[in-house]
Design a protein around this motif. Structure first.
Motif, PDB file in Angstrom:
ATOM      1  N   LEU A 110       0.760  -1.373   0.099  1.00  0.00           N
ATOM      2  CA  LEU A 110      -0.161  -0.030   0.001  1.00  0.00           C
ATOM      3  C   LEU A 110       0.936   1.217  -0.063  1.00  0.00           C
ATOM      4  O   LEU A 110       0.524   2.365  -0.578  1.00  0.00           O
ATOM      5  N   SER A 111       1.818   1.248   0.520  1.00  0.00           N
ATOM      6  CA  SER A 111       2.918   2.381   0.487  1.00  0.00           C
ATOM      7  C   SER A 111       3.667   2.481  -0.656  1.00  0.00           C
ATOM      8  O   SER A 111       3.370   3.731  -1.168  1.00  0.00           O
ATOM      9  N   LYS A 112       3.775   1.658  -1.253  1.00  0.00           N
ATOM     10  CA  LYS A 112       4.267   1.580  -2.930  1.00  0.00           C
ATOM     11  C   LYS A 112       3.045   2.298  -3.716  1.00  0.00           C
ATOM     12  O   LYS A 112       3.388   3.225  -4.434  1.00  0.00           O
ATOM     13  N   VAL A 113       2.039   1.879  -3.427  1.00  0.00           N
ATOM     14  CA  VAL A 113       0.850   2.321  -4.274  1.00  0.00           C
ATOM     15  C   VAL A 113       0.642   3.964  -4.009  1.00  0.00           C
ATOM     16  O   VAL A 113       0.232   4.765  -4.724  1.00  0.00           O
ATOM     17  N   VAL A 114       0.646   4.271  -2.658  1.00  0.00           N
ATOM     18  CA  VAL A 114       0.779   5.895  -2.339  1.00  0.00           C
ATOM     19  C   VAL A 114       1.724   6.465  -3.027  1.00  0.00           C
ATOM     20  O   VAL A 114       1.659   7.381  -3.535  1.00  0.00           O
ATOM     21  N   GLU A 115       3.128   5.963  -3.165  1.00  0.00           N
ATOM     22  CA  GLU A 115       4.293   6.558  -3.717  1.00  0.00           C
ATOM     23  C   GLU A 115       4.091   6.640  -5.225  1.00  0.00           C
ATOM     24  O   GLU A 115       4.249   7.667  -5.927  1.00  0.00           O
ATOM     25  N   ILE A 116       3.515   5.703  -5.928  1.00  0.00           N
ATOM     26  CA  ILE A 116       3.271   5.653  -7.359  1.00  0.00           C
ATOM     27  C   ILE A 116       2.519   6.737  -7.848  1.00  0.00           C
ATOM     28  O   ILE A 116       2.495   7.515  -8.754  1.00  0.00           O
ATOM     29  N   TYR A 117       1.065   6.909  -7.045  1.00  0.00           N
ATOM     30  CA  TYR A 117       0.004   7.506  -7.589  1.00  0.00           C
ATOM     31  C   TYR A 117      -0.088   8.837  -6.720  1.00  0.00           C
ATOM     32  O   TYR A 117      -0.987   9.621  -7.003  1.00  0.00           O
ATOM     33  N   GLY A 118       1.024   9.166  -5.854  1.00  0.00           N
ATOM     34  CA  GLY A 118       1.042  10.473  -5.173  1.00  0.00           C
ATOM     35  C   GLY A 118      -0.293  10.788  -4.493  1.00  0.00           C
ATOM     36  O   GLY A 118      -0.764  11.777  -4.676  1.00  0.00           O
ATOM     37  N   LEU A 119      -0.536   9.680  -3.480  1.00  0.00           N
ATOM     38  CA  LEU A 119      -1.703   9.756  -2.687  1.00  0.00           C
ATOM     39  C   LEU A 119      -1.589  10.306  -1.302  1.00  0.00           C
ATOM     40  O   LEU A 119      -2.387  10.383  -0.467  1.00  0.00           O
ATOM     41  N   GLU A 120      -0.432  10.687  -1.009  1.00  0.00           N
ATOM     42  CA  GLU A 120      -0.078  11.435   0.255  1.00  0.00           C
ATOM     43  C   GLU A 120      -0.831  12.462   0.416  1.00  0.00           C
ATOM     44  O   GLU A 120      -0.930  13.461  -0.190  1.00  0.00           O
ATOM     45  N   LEU A 121      -1.316  12.424   1.855  1.00  0.00           N
ATOM     46  CA  LEU A 121      -2.270  13.550   2.566  1.00  0.00           C
ATOM     47  C   LEU A 121      -1.502  14.068   3.672  1.00  0.00           C
ATOM     48  O   LEU A 121      -0.421  13.492   4.299  1.00  0.00           O
ATOM     49  N   GLN A 122      -2.100  15.081   4.196  1.00  0.00           N
ATOM     50  CA  GLN A 122      -1.439  15.710   5.515  1.00  0.00           C
ATOM     51  C   GLN A 122      -1.406  14.954   6.803  1.00  0.00           C
ATOM     52  O   GLN A 122      -0.668  15.305   7.620  1.00  0.00           O
ATOM     53  N   VAL A 123      -2.508  14.323   7.010  1.00  0.00           N
ATOM     54  CA  VAL A 123      -2.762  13.439   8.208  1.00  0.00           C
ATOM     55  C   VAL A 123      -2.124  12.088   8.058  1.00  0.00           C
ATOM     56  O   VAL A 123      -2.494  11.195   7.377  1.00  0.00           O
ATOM     57  N   PHE A 124      -1.080  12.014   9.084  1.00  0.00           N
ATOM     58  CA  PHE A 124      -0.153  10.532   8.774  1.00  0.00           C
ATOM     59  C   PHE A 124      -0.784   9.587   9.759  1.00  0.00           C
ATOM     60  O   PHE A 124      -1.501   9.877  10.935  1.00  0.00           O
ATOM     61  N   ASP A 125      -1.135   8.279   9.141  1.00  0.00           N
ATOM     62  CA  ASP A 125      -1.595   7.455  10.036  1.00  0.00           C
ATOM     63  C   ASP A 125      -0.885   6.512  10.899  1.00  0.00           C
ATOM     64  O   ASP A 125       0.220   5.978  10.571  1.00  0.00           O
TER      65      ASP A 125
END
Length: 458
Positions: free
Chosen positions: A64-79
Motif C-alpha cells: 500500500l505504501s508503494k501504491v501511495v508513492e506511485i500514484y502520489g496519494l500522500e495527504l497531510q494527516v499521517f496514519d
C-alpha cells in the motif's frame, strides 16, 4: 500507579486472560483445571490473532505504501495506527489512572443497577484514555480529560447492555457476553438507521445475501479465502510502476495474494478458540446468577470484539472496503487523512453492524461505506489536538518511536479517532465548552436512568 498498570497492560491479553479467567472461574464454582483451560484457550486465541494481524500488516503495508508513492496519494494527516494511538493514550496522566477510575465507575453502576456489564476488557480501556488524553491536551485541564473519558465509558456500558441480546443472538456461542468497546458501539446507531432506511429503497430491499448465500451464488468467488487472494494480487499489481516491474514481481504479487487469503481463512479458525474458552465461564455465570437471584436476572461479561471478527461477512466486507477506503480518502473534498496502518483494524468496524443488518453483505457494505467516509472527516477534524498529545508524549518518552509524528504531518488513526462517539465528545468539549459538558452530562444521565428502568422492568 502508572508503573503498576503499565505493567499489567504490558503483559497483554494473552498472559492476563488465563489469570483473570482462572480466578473468575474458581469464584463461580468451576474446577480449577477447567477454569485454567478456558483461560488458556482465550489467551491462545489472542496470540493467534496478533500473529495473523501482524502478517496482514507486514504483508499489506509495504504494498500500500508503494501504491501511495506511485500514484502520489500522500495527504497531510499521517496514519499512526491504533498501537501508537494506544501508546499516546496510556502515557498520559489520564491514561495512568484510567483503569482504576473506570473499574470504580463500573462497580458503582453495577451496585446501582444501572448496568449489567462487567467490563474485563482492560486492553481496550485505551479508547477511553485516548479521548481523555486528547481533551486533556486540548484544554490543558486534567479534570476535562477525566470528564471526557468517564462520559465515554458510561455511554459505552449502556450501549453494551442495549446491544447484548442482539449481539448474542447473531453470534453463536456468545451467550452472557457483551461488547463494551466504544469504537464498535459508536457505529451501531448508524447501522440501525441506515439498515431501516434501506428497507424503503427499491431493489436493495429485495437483496438478502449473507456469507453463505454468496458461496451458493458465486461459488468459489464468494469464499473469503478466494476473495483475499484476488484482492491481494490486485494490490500487488497496483504496487508496480509498469508492466516490466509487474512481470518481475510475479512471485511477490502471488505471495501477497496467498498471504491475504491465509488471513481470511485463519481468522475464523483462531476466533473459534475464544468461543471454546468462553463457553464454560459463560454457562457457569448464568447458572450461578439464576440460582442466587432468579432466572430473570442477568450479568454480562464485557469482552473484546476480537472474539467475533472472524465472521465471514465481516471478512468479505472489510476486504472489499480496503481499496474503496483508499479511493475515498483521495477523492473526498476536505479530507486530509489517508489510512494505511489502520486498515488492519477494518474488521472491528463491523462487529456491532452485522447484528442489525443480519449479516447481509450488501447492507453491511453500505453502512461501512458511510461510516468510513464520515470517519475520515472525523480523523481530520481531531488531527490537530491528537498531534499535540502525540508530541507531548514523544517528548516525555523519547524511547517510544511509535508516537513520533513525521515532520510536516499531523497525527491520525482510524481507531478510535474515526468513531462518532469520540467525535461527539471532542466537539462538545472543544467548541461548546461548559455548554457542551452540560449537554454530554444530561444525555449520559438520561441514558443511565433509562437503562436502569429497562433493567428493573426485566
Amino acid at each position: 500507579m502508572e508503573s503498576v498498570f503499565s505493567y499489567i497492560i504490558g503483559l497483554g491479553a494473552a498472559v492476563m486472560m488465563p489469570v483473570i479467567f482462572t480466578i473468575l472461574g474458581v469464584c463461580i464454582g468451576i474446577k480449577f483445571s477447567k477454569a485454567l483451560k478456558s483461560g488458556l484457550y482465550v489467551g491462545v486465541g489472542f496470540v493467534g490473532l496478533s500473529v495473523i494481524t501482524a502478517l496482514l500488516t507486514s504483508s499489506l503495508g509495504p504494498a500500500l505504501s508503494k501504491v501511495v508513492e506511485i500514484y502520489g496519494l500522500e495527504l497531510q494527516v499521517f496514519d499512526m495506527g491504533w498501537p501508537a494511538a494506544a501508546s499516546v493514550a496510556y502515557n498520559t496522566l489520564v491514561g495512568s489512572f484510567i483503569i482504576p477510575v473506570c473499574l470504580g465507575v463500573n462497580l458503582v453502576l453495577l451496585l446501582l443497577g444501572c448496568t449489567r456489564t462487567v467490563n474485563i476488557d482492560l486492553w481496550n480501556y485505551w479508547h477511553f484514555a485516548f479521548i481523555g488524553a486528547v481533551v486533556y491536551f486540548m484544554t490543558d485541564s486534567v479534570a476535562w480529560g477525566f470528564f471526557a473519558a468517564i462520559i465515554c465509558y458510561i455511554v459505552t456500558l449502556v450501549l453494551a447492555d442495549i446491544t447484548a441480546k442482539k449481539f448474542q443472538k447473531f453470534y453463536p456461542g456468545m451467550e452472557g457476553i457483551s461488547i463494551p468497546q466504544p469504537f464498535c458501539q459508536g457505529f451501531m446507531p448508524f447501522a440501525v438507521v441506515i439498515n431501516k432506511g434501506l428497507d424503503y429503497v427499491p431493489g436493495i430491499n429485495k437483496v438478502h445475501i449473507d456469507s453463505e448465500g454468496m458461496k451458493k451464488k458465486f461459488g468459489l468467488f464468494g469464499e473469503p479465502l478466494f476473495l483475499g487472494v484476488i484482492i491481494g494480487i490486485i494490490i500487488g499489481c497496483l504496487a508496480c510502476k509498469d508492466t516490466d516491474e509487474m512481470i518481475n514481481n510475479i512471485p511477490a504479487t502471488l505471495g501477497l495474494g496467498i498471504k491475504m487469503g491465509a488471513v481470511m481463512e485463519l481468522i475464523p479458525r483462531i476466533t473459534s478458540l475464544f468461543i471454546e474458552g468462553l463457553k464454560p465461564i459463560s454457562d457457569a455465570t448464568r447458572e450461578l446468577i439464576a440460582k442466587k437471584f432468579g432466572a430473570d436476572k442477568e450479568l454480562y461479561i464485557g469482552m473484546s470484539p476480537a472474539l467475533v471478527i472472524g465472521h465471514p461477512t465481516t471478512l468479505v466486507v472489510s476486504l472489499l472496503l480496503i481499496p474503496v477506503t483508499l479511493v475515498l480518502a483521495v477523492v473526498l473534498p476536505g479530507n486530509q487523512f489517508l489510512p494505511l496502518a489502520s486498515l488492519a483494524g477494518m474488521f472491528y468496524v463491523f462487529v456491532m453492524i452485522l447484528p442489525y443488518t443480519n449479516g447481509n453483505v450488501l447492507r453491511s457494505f453500505i453502512v461501512g461505506l458511510v461510516v468510513i467516509a464520515l470517519g475520515l472527516y472525523f480523523v481530520t477534524l481531531m488531527a490537530g489536538d491528537f498531534t499535540s498529545a502525540a508530541h507531548s508524549v514523544a517528548v516525555a518518552h523519547p524511547e517510544d518511536a511509535s508516537v513520533a509524528v513525521p515532520s510536516g504531518f499531523q497525527a491520525g488513526a482510524l481507531d478510535f479517532a474515526s468513531s462518532p462517539l469520540s467525535t461527539l465528545i471532542y466537539v462538545c468539549c472543544k467548541y461548546l465548552n461548559y455548554i457542551g459538558a452540560a449537554i454530554l452530562t444530561l444525555l449520559t444521565a438520561a441514558l443511565v436512568v433509562w437503562n436502569r428502568k429497562r433493567i428493573s422492568k426485566k
